[in-house]
Design a protein around this motif. Structure first.
Motif, PDB file in Angstrom:
ATOM      1  N   ASP B 169       0.843  -1.189   0.000  1.00 23.87           N
ATOM      2  CA  ASP B 169       0.000   0.000   0.000  1.00 23.87           C
ATOM      3  C   ASP B 169       0.884   1.247   0.000  1.00 23.87           C
ATOM      4  O   ASP B 169       1.681   1.440   0.913  1.00 23.87           O
ATOM      5  CB  ASP B 169      -0.878  -0.058   1.258  1.00 23.87           C
ATOM      6  CG  ASP B 169      -1.700   1.199   1.424  1.00 23.87           C
ATOM      7  OD1 ASP B 169      -1.795   1.970   0.449  1.00 23.87           O
ATOM      8  OD2 ASP B 169      -2.242   1.396   2.515  1.00 23.87           O
ATOM      9  N   GLU B 171       0.231   4.220   0.525  1.00 24.16           N
ATOM     10  CA  GLU B 171      -0.037   5.143   1.639  1.00 24.16           C
ATOM     11  C   GLU B 171       0.786   4.760   2.872  1.00 24.16           C
ATOM     12  O   GLU B 171       1.141   5.613   3.667  1.00 24.16           O
ATOM     13  CB  GLU B 171      -1.530   5.163   1.981  1.00 24.16           C
ATOM     14  CG  GLU B 171      -2.336   5.944   0.967  1.00 24.16           C
ATOM     15  CD  GLU B 171      -3.738   6.330   1.448  1.00 24.16           C
ATOM     16  OE1 GLU B 171      -4.217   5.722   2.423  1.00 24.16           O
ATOM     17  OE2 GLU B 171      -4.334   7.229   0.843  1.00 24.16           O
ATOM     18  N   GLN B 172       1.095   3.447   2.996  1.00 22.28           N
ATOM     19  CA  GLN B 172       1.925   3.024   4.121  1.00 22.28           C
ATOM     20  C   GLN B 172       3.312   3.637   4.026  1.00 22.28           C
ATOM     21  O   GLN B 172       3.892   4.077   5.012  1.00 22.28           O
ATOM     22  CB  GLN B 172       2.065   1.514   4.090  1.00 22.28           C
ATOM     23  CG  GLN B 172       1.335   0.836   5.203  1.00 22.28           C
ATOM     24  CD  GLN B 172       1.501  -0.648   5.081  1.00 22.28           C
ATOM     25  OE1 GLN B 172       2.593  -1.185   5.063  1.00 22.28           O
ATOM     26  NE2 GLN B 172       0.379  -1.330   4.969  1.00 22.28           N
ATOM     27  N   GLU B 174       4.004   6.336   2.413  1.00 22.93           N
ATOM     28  CA  GLU B 174       3.888   7.782   2.613  1.00 22.93           C
ATOM     29  C   GLU B 174       3.739   8.109   4.091  1.00 22.93           C
ATOM     30  O   GLU B 174       4.309   9.095   4.575  1.00 22.93           O
ATOM     31  CB  GLU B 174       2.693   8.311   1.812  1.00 22.93           C
ATOM     32  CG  GLU B 174       2.999   8.334   0.332  1.00 22.93           C
ATOM     33  CD  GLU B 174       1.820   8.724  -0.510  1.00 22.93           C
ATOM     34  OE1 GLU B 174       0.682   8.719   0.003  1.00 22.93           O
ATOM     35  OE2 GLU B 174       2.035   9.034  -1.687  1.00 22.93           O
ATOM     36  N   ALA B 175       2.994   7.260   4.800  1.00 28.14           N
ATOM     37  CA  ALA B 175       2.868   7.467   6.242  1.00 28.14           C
ATOM     38  C   ALA B 175       4.250   7.400   6.881  1.00 28.14           C
ATOM     39  O   ALA B 175       4.586   8.198   7.757  1.00 28.14           O
ATOM     40  CB  ALA B 175       1.945   6.416   6.854  1.00 28.14           C
ATOM     41  N   ALA B 176       5.067   6.456   6.421  1.00 29.82           N
ATOM     42  CA  ALA B 176       6.418   6.328   6.960  1.00 29.82           C
ATOM     43  C   ALA B 176       7.236   7.576   6.635  1.00 29.82           C
ATOM     44  O   ALA B 176       8.025   8.039   7.453  1.00 29.82           O
ATOM     45  CB  ALA B 176       7.091   5.080   6.401  1.00 29.82           C
ATOM     46  N   ALA B 181      10.750   8.596   8.109  1.00 29.30           N
ATOM     47  CA  ALA B 181      11.578   7.453   7.751  1.00 29.30           C
ATOM     48  C   ALA B 181      12.267   7.751   6.419  1.00 29.30           C
ATOM     49  O   ALA B 181      11.603   8.110   5.448  1.00 29.30           O
ATOM     50  CB  ALA B 181      10.724   6.200   7.634  1.00 29.30           C
ATOM     51  N   ALA B 185      15.319   3.375   6.214  1.00 30.63           N
ATOM     52  CA  ALA B 185      14.370   3.004   7.263  1.00 30.63           C
ATOM     53  C   ALA B 185      13.090   2.467   6.637  1.00 30.63           C
ATOM     54  O   ALA B 185      12.511   1.494   7.129  1.00 30.63           O
ATOM     55  CB  ALA B 185      14.069   4.209   8.143  1.00 30.63           C
ATOM     56  N   PHE B 189      11.854  -1.128   7.737  1.00 30.89           N
ATOM     57  CA  PHE B 189      10.688  -1.158   8.623  1.00 30.89           C
ATOM     58  C   PHE B 189       9.378  -1.423   7.886  1.00 30.89           C
ATOM     59  O   PHE B 189       8.412  -1.872   8.480  1.00 30.89           O
ATOM     60  CB  PHE B 189      10.571   0.151   9.401  1.00 30.89           C
ATOM     61  CG  PHE B 189      11.613   0.305  10.464  1.00 30.89           C
ATOM     62  CD1 PHE B 189      11.608  -0.531  11.566  1.00 30.89           C
ATOM     63  CD2 PHE B 189      12.599   1.271  10.358  1.00 30.89           C
ATOM     64  CE1 PHE B 189      12.571  -0.401  12.550  1.00 30.89           C
ATOM     65  CE2 PHE B 189      13.567   1.406  11.338  1.00 30.89           C
ATOM     66  CZ  PHE B 189      13.547   0.564  12.435  1.00 30.89           C
ATOM     67  N   ILE B 190       9.333  -1.087   6.594  1.00 28.44           N
ATOM     68  CA  ILE B 190       8.060  -1.216   5.883  1.00 28.44           C
ATOM     69  C   ILE B 190       8.147  -2.289   4.801  1.00 28.44           C
ATOM     70  O   ILE B 190       7.392  -3.261   4.799  1.00 28.44           O
ATOM     71  CB  ILE B 190       7.635   0.132   5.250  1.00 28.44           C
ATOM     72  CG1 ILE B 190       7.723   1.253   6.268  1.00 28.44           C
ATOM     73  CG2 ILE B 190       6.251   0.015   4.639  1.00 28.44           C
ATOM     74  CD1 ILE B 190       6.792   1.139   7.436  1.00 28.44           C
ATOM     75  N   PRO B 193       9.459  -6.168   6.032  1.00 29.79           N
ATOM     76  CA  PRO B 193       8.418  -6.952   6.722  1.00 29.79           C
ATOM     77  C   PRO B 193       7.266  -7.326   5.792  1.00 29.79           C
ATOM     78  O   PRO B 193       6.724  -8.428   5.876  1.00 29.79           O
ATOM     79  CB  PRO B 193       7.924  -6.007   7.825  1.00 29.79           C
ATOM     80  CG  PRO B 193       9.011  -5.026   8.022  1.00 29.79           C
ATOM     81  CD  PRO B 193       9.702  -4.878   6.710  1.00 29.79           C
ATOM     82  N   GLU B 276       0.678 -17.450   9.553  1.00 29.01           N
ATOM     83  CA  GLU B 276      -0.346 -17.203  10.571  1.00 29.01           C
ATOM     84  C   GLU B 276      -0.390 -15.735  10.971  1.00 29.01           C
ATOM     85  O   GLU B 276      -1.448 -15.179  11.167  1.00 29.01           O
ATOM     86  CB  GLU B 276      -0.009 -18.002  11.839  1.00 29.01           C
ATOM     87  CG  GLU B 276      -0.733 -19.329  11.955  1.00 29.01           C
ATOM     88  CD  GLU B 276      -0.134 -20.155  13.072  1.00 29.01           C
ATOM     89  OE1 GLU B 276       0.236 -19.565  14.101  1.00 29.01           O
ATOM     90  OE2 GLU B 276      -0.038 -21.384  12.899  1.00 29.01           O
ATOM     91  N   VAL B 277       0.783 -15.154  11.113  1.00 29.90           N
ATOM     92  CA  VAL B 277       0.882 -13.797  11.672  1.00 29.90           C
ATOM     93  C   VAL B 277       0.192 -12.781  10.763  1.00 29.90           C
ATOM     94  O   VAL B 277       0.319 -12.883   9.565  1.00 29.90           O
ATOM     95  CB  VAL B 277       2.357 -13.404  11.879  1.00 29.90           C
ATOM     96  CG1 VAL B 277       2.454 -11.991  12.413  1.00 29.90           C
ATOM     97  CG2 VAL B 277       3.013 -14.381  12.834  1.00 29.90           C
TER      98      VAL B 277
END
Ligand code: ADP
Ligand code: MG
Lengths: 367, 277
Positions: B169, B171-172, B174-176, B181, B185, B189-190, B193, B276-277
């Motif tokens: 996404d 937007e994720q 952009e949020a970072a 970030a 980073a 971090f984004i 993962p 699962e996570v």
């Protein structure tokens, strides 16, 4: 303290101009809402303010400092995205503390700030869950919490409530208003929903096709729309629009003759308008009343009963039906004739170019 | 239901049982006079054979190296190809195309056109700079095989990881960016993962195929020089069809099956936990 000024702001994507020169002042602690139909450039404008989108031309200043070339992280703003944009593999606590972690804020202080924000938003019990384990409304609050933790000068919201159901939307509206009060922060809020705009804004900016149509308080926009577009966009149900011609004008107002031959005297200044000019008469649904001696004749086509209110759809010849807002106790039935009285003082006249003929009297609730 | 399960069972069980059976037999294609039950002799011979341990090590070295190279490089390229730049479409097609070359051909191309000290491109380049060309398969045999196999598998990793990167996404990110970030980073971090699931899938699928790499070795080094590039698959082949020792080869086969199952067991377990996570 946070004030914003936009001067001649423009944005082009190749040959397409999405934002066509916007001037605006946002005062400290103001709740400003950008409203307009889908695709009018609200998000683009907000993203230009945020620094996520480069500014093609014009100046953006925050607290008097030009920030066109300052990165999004250094403008001191926080943004809440439509999709919430939470980091899915982080817990609520990590989500909210991410900016602080990047800024190398010590853990104890970080936790304290996150917990303070969580308390404001009633997120305390959820701090160790991941976003997937939260409801839509809770995710929304985490997204807001993430901005609060950073203690920004200005909060930016891009349609934050559009993914919530109606009941939750109403609740979050109230919560956001409370938050604005509590944080004493400047907020810029984008929505296509004029109810959100009307209920939350100190100042509404109506946008269309990359331009500002009007800036004003909610009631200014409602009672004194600058043009046909704003008149039609603000207010629900929509303003009824009837074509007509100017019959005559004097110091007490302009007399307009509708296609049906009915004449109404509306208390507005004629300005440059001449008798014979085509105009549009705008009548709000609550300015029409069912009365046996009413000027307009028609037939009830549809009755929408909302309980406390009733909406009548009244056919009157060729055009769209007139929407009439009446009492919940109104007994009108479909397919019966009806006569409607018009509160001429509450009507609006729009010249052929769409500009409003100004009212002689300012509405008493509008300063 | 019952007939299909029966067919499936036969399909899987018969070869397995026969392999296990042969692994306990004295069975040499060249010498019909030897025969009969061998007990664990074939296994004893196998585990005392230094070649076997070398081949086991080679198998793991090949597997681990190719995984590291393809996943590492694939992730970087995927992030790179997610950016907008002129000629991105063509660059993507070029990067993906090695996947469509069959292993034998790929190995031949690398052996004769690229790495050959006299006719190869690398040799020509070395000459151009006035260096002595390197005889890759003689001097760095394992590295050469790893290079070829990585070249074959990089497109696969890239393809899966690129799809995954594109599903992030925006937007994720952009949020970072709003959370200050930087590029690095954001990656750690984004993006990373977000890619973890796709990386697990790549590792699992590649592992299954990389445990049995054969054609590339057969065509280029034939397991040599000495046993430098002999992996388990090639060892079994050598036992059975170069030394005609079916019993010994079957014992190797059983070990290969066990190895694959052990690896698969841990992989599936760790990946199932991740999914699962
Ligand atoms: N990245 C982009 N490239 C080209 N055109 C864009 C881009 N982003 C937005 N636009 C155009 O700019 C206009 C405004 O878009 P947007 O700000 O998203 O509208 P809104 O948020 O008001 O619905 C639209 O016509 C859209 O097509
Ligand atoms: Mg938008």
């Amino acid at each position: 303290m946070a004030t914003l000024t936009l001067r001649g702001l423009r944005k082009s994507y190749g040959a397409v101009e999405a934002i066509k020169g916007i001037d605006l002042d946002v005062e400290d602690r103001e709740f400003v809402v950008f409203v307009g139909p889908s695709g009018c450039g609200k998000s683009t404008l907000l993203r230009m303010i945020a620094g996520l989108e480069a500014i093609t031309a014009g100046d953006l200043t925050i607290d008097g400092k030009r920030v066109n070339d300052v990165g999004p992280a250094d403008r001191g703003l926080a943004m809440v995205f439509q999709s919430y944009a939470l980091y899915p593999h982080m817990t609520v606590r990590q989500n909210m503390g991410f900016a602080l972690r990047l800024a190398r804020v010590p853990r104890a202080e970080r936790d304290r700030k996150v917990e303070a924000a969580a308390a404001i938003l009633q997120l305390g019990p959820y701090l160790d869950r991941t976003p997937k384990e939260l409801s839509g409304g809770q995710r929304q609050r985490v997204a807001i919490g993430r901005s609060i933790v950073r203690n920004p000068k200005v909060f930016l919201f891009d349609e934050p409530l559009s993914n919530l159901d109606a009941a939750l939307r109403g609740q979050m509206r109230i919560e956001l208003a409370r938050l604005h009060e509590e944080l004493q922060a400047t907020m810029i809020y984008v929505t296509h929903d004029q109810v959100e705009a009307m209920t939350m804004a100190d100042k509404i900016v109506v946008l269309q096709a990359g331009r500002v149509e009007q800036v004003g308080t909610p009631l200014q926009l409602y009672h004194h729309p600058a043009n046909l577009f704003v008149g039609g966009f603000i207010g629900s149900p929509r303003m009824n629009m009837l074509p007509g011609r100017i019959a005559s004008s004097d110091a007490a107002g302009v007399t307009v003759e509708l296609a049906s031959g009915v004449r109404l005297k509306v208390p507005v200044e004629p300005g440059a308008a001449q008798p014979g000019d085509a105009v549009t008469l705008g009548i709000r649904p609550e300015a029409l009343m069912a009365r046996t001696d009413g000027e307009l004749a028609g037939e009830v086509q549809l009755v929408e009963r909302l309980g406390g209110l009733t909406l009548l759809h009244v056919g009157h010849g060729a055009d769209l039906p007139l929407i009439v807002q009446t009492d919940g106790a109104d007994a009108s039935r479909a397919r019966t004739p009806i006569r409607l009285a018009v509160d001429a003082a509450a009507c609006h006249l729009f010249a052929a170019n769409g500009i409003t003929l100004p009212h002689l009297v300012t509405h008493r609730l509008v300063a | 239901m019952v007939p299909s399960v029966a067919v499936l069972l036969l399909w899987m069980i018969v070869p397995l049982v026969m392999t296990v059976w042969f692994s306990f037999q004295r069975y040499n294609l060249l010498d019909p006079s030897v025969g009969g039950f061998a007990g664990f002799d074939n296994y004893a011979y196998l585990v005392t054979d230094p070649d076997f341990w070398v081949s086991l090590r080679n198998t793991m070295v090949l597997l681990a190296s190719v995984l590291v190279i393809t996943v590492g490089l694939g992730t970087l390229l995927a992030v790179l190809f997610d950016q907008d730049f002129p000629g991105r479409g063509i660059a993507r097609v070029l990067a993906i195309s090695p996947f469509f070359v069959m292993p034998t051909v790929a190995a031949l191309i690398w052996k004769n056109l690229m790495m050959h000290p006299i006719y190869g491109v690398f040799g020509a380049i070395a000459h151009g700079f006035g260096f002595e060309p390197i005889d890759w398969f003689a001097e760095y045999p394992m590295a050469s095989v790893i290079l070829i196999v990585s070249w074959e598998w990089l497109p696969f990793a890239l393809l899966i990881l690129l799809t995954a990167v594109q599903s992030l996404d925006h937007e994720q990110r952009e949020a970072a960016r709003m959370d200050s970030a930087g590029v690095v980073a954001q990656f750690f971090f984004i993006t990373l993962p977000h890619l973890s699931r796709a990386i697990s899938v790549v590792i699992m699928i590649e592992t299954i195929f990389l445990l049995t790499v054969f054609a590339e070795i057969f065509v280029t080094t034939s397991g040599g020089p000495g046993n430098a590039t002999t992996n388990l698959a090639f060892l079994i082949y050598a036992r059975a069809l170069l030394q005609f020792d079916v019993g010994g080869a079957s014992a190797g086969g059983v070990v290969a099956i066990l190895l694959a199952n052990v690896v698969a067991f841990f992989l599936v377990r760790s990946i199932a936990r991740r999914l699962e996570v």
